[in-house]
Design a protein around this motif. Structure first.
Motif, mmCIF file in Angstrom:
data_model
loop_
_atom_site.group_PDB
_atom_site.id
_atom_site.type_symbol
_atom_site.label_atom_id
_atom_site.label_comp_id
_atom_site.label_asym_id
_atom_site.label_seq_id
_atom_site.Cartn_x
_atom_site.Cartn_y
_atom_site.Cartn_z
ATOM 1 N N UNK A 199 -2.563 -7.277 2.344
ATOM 2 C CA UNK A 199 -2.776 -5.763 2.034
ATOM 3 C C UNK A 199 -3.172 -5.590 0.627
ATOM 4 N N UNK A 200 -3.072 -6.644 -0.266
ATOM 5 C CA UNK A 200 -3.525 -6.467 -1.479
ATOM 6 C C UNK A 200 -2.498 -5.636 -2.328
ATOM 7 N N UNK A 201 -0.860 -5.796 -2.017
ATOM 8 C CA UNK A 201 0.076 -4.967 -2.292
ATOM 9 C C UNK A 201 1.128 -5.788 -2.804
ATOM 10 N N UNK A 202 2.133 -5.181 -3.498
ATOM 11 C CA UNK A 202 3.291 -5.767 -4.040
ATOM 12 C C UNK A 202 4.136 -5.245 -3.103
ATOM 13 N N UNK A 203 5.291 -5.942 -2.887
ATOM 14 C CA UNK A 203 6.435 -5.389 -1.805
ATOM 15 C C UNK A 203 7.100 -3.947 -2.414
ATOM 16 N N UNK A 204 7.340 -3.717 -3.725
ATOM 17 C CA UNK A 204 7.876 -2.566 -4.115
ATOM 18 C C UNK A 204 6.539 -1.311 -3.844
ATOM 19 N N UNK A 205 5.553 -1.662 -3.634
ATOM 20 C CA UNK A 205 4.554 -0.682 -3.317
ATOM 21 C C UNK A 205 4.556 -0.275 -1.895
ATOM 22 N N UNK A 206 5.061 -1.156 -0.956
ATOM 23 C CA UNK A 206 5.388 -0.569 0.467
ATOM 24 C C UNK A 206 6.501 -0.307 0.864
ATOM 25 N N UNK A 207 7.596 -0.317 0.021
ATOM 26 C CA UNK A 207 8.890 -0.019 0.143
ATOM 27 C C UNK A 207 9.205 1.460 0.737
ATOM 28 N N UNK A 208 9.973 1.578 1.441
ATOM 29 C CA UNK A 208 10.436 3.164 1.830
ATOM 30 C C UNK A 208 11.647 3.333 0.802
ATOM 31 N N UNK A 209 11.003 4.268 -0.026
ATOM 32 C CA UNK A 209 12.144 4.426 -1.025
ATOM 33 C C UNK A 209 13.406 5.397 -0.546
ATOM 34 N N UNK B 129 16.240 -0.752 -3.296
ATOM 35 C CA UNK B 129 16.965 -1.203 -4.343
ATOM 36 C C UNK B 129 16.433 -0.553 -5.672
ATOM 37 N N UNK B 130 17.021 0.373 -5.896
ATOM 38 C CA UNK B 130 16.551 1.347 -7.201
ATOM 39 C C UNK B 130 16.795 0.701 -8.555
ATOM 40 N N UNK B 131 17.305 -0.404 -8.814
ATOM 41 C CA UNK B 131 17.456 -1.126 -9.933
ATOM 42 C C UNK B 131 16.899 -2.697 -10.076
ATOM 43 N N UNK C 196 10.870 -5.813 -10.808
ATOM 44 C CA UNK C 196 9.402 -6.051 -10.321
ATOM 45 C C UNK C 196 9.343 -7.714 -10.115
ATOM 46 N N UNK C 197 10.361 -8.243 -9.300
ATOM 47 C CA UNK C 197 10.071 -9.707 -8.975
ATOM 48 C C UNK C 197 9.897 -9.866 -7.372
ATOM 49 N N UNK C 198 8.400 -10.152 -7.365
ATOM 50 C CA UNK C 198 8.004 -10.288 -6.013
ATOM 51 C C UNK C 198 8.950 -11.115 -4.993
#
Length: 100
Positions: free
Chosen positions: A48-58, A64-66, A69-71
């Motif tokens: 996808x060329x993405x990081x996990x937090x970029x595809x997370x359903x907020x 995990x709000x806190x 950004x550790x992949x």
């Protein structure tokens, strides 16, 4: 081709219907019941060329709000809580996309 599908999601159902209408041969993975491994999720993120937090359903309770950004840490959290993974994801060989 594989679709990571949640049948309760209208966008996911629509994407699956488009594949059916186009006569595409694919495998359906109900990822909430059959969560990806950390390796599988890492591979899809790379495609996808993405990081996990970029595809997370907020808006999911497990978001995990806190979490920094550790992949690797995010991937482990998403594997344990697959509802965080945006859907649907269509994987086709060396590429993947999130249907909108």
């Amino acid at each position: 081709m594989e679709i990571w599908h949640n049948p309760r999601c209208s966008r996911s159902r629509a994407a699956k219907q488009r594949l059916d209408d186009e006569g595409v041969d694919y495998t359906e993975r109900r990822y909430l019941d059959d969560a990806p491994t950390a390796e599988e999720l890492d591979d899809v993120l790379t495609k996808l060329g993405k990081e996990p937090w970029e595809i997370a359903r907020t808006k999911e309770p497990a978001y995990p709000a806190l979490l920094e950004h550790d992949r690797a840490q995010w991937i482990e959290h998403m594997v344990a809580n697959p509802s965080l993974i945006e859907r649907p994801i269509i994987i086709d060989g060396d590429s993947a996309r999130i249907e909108r």
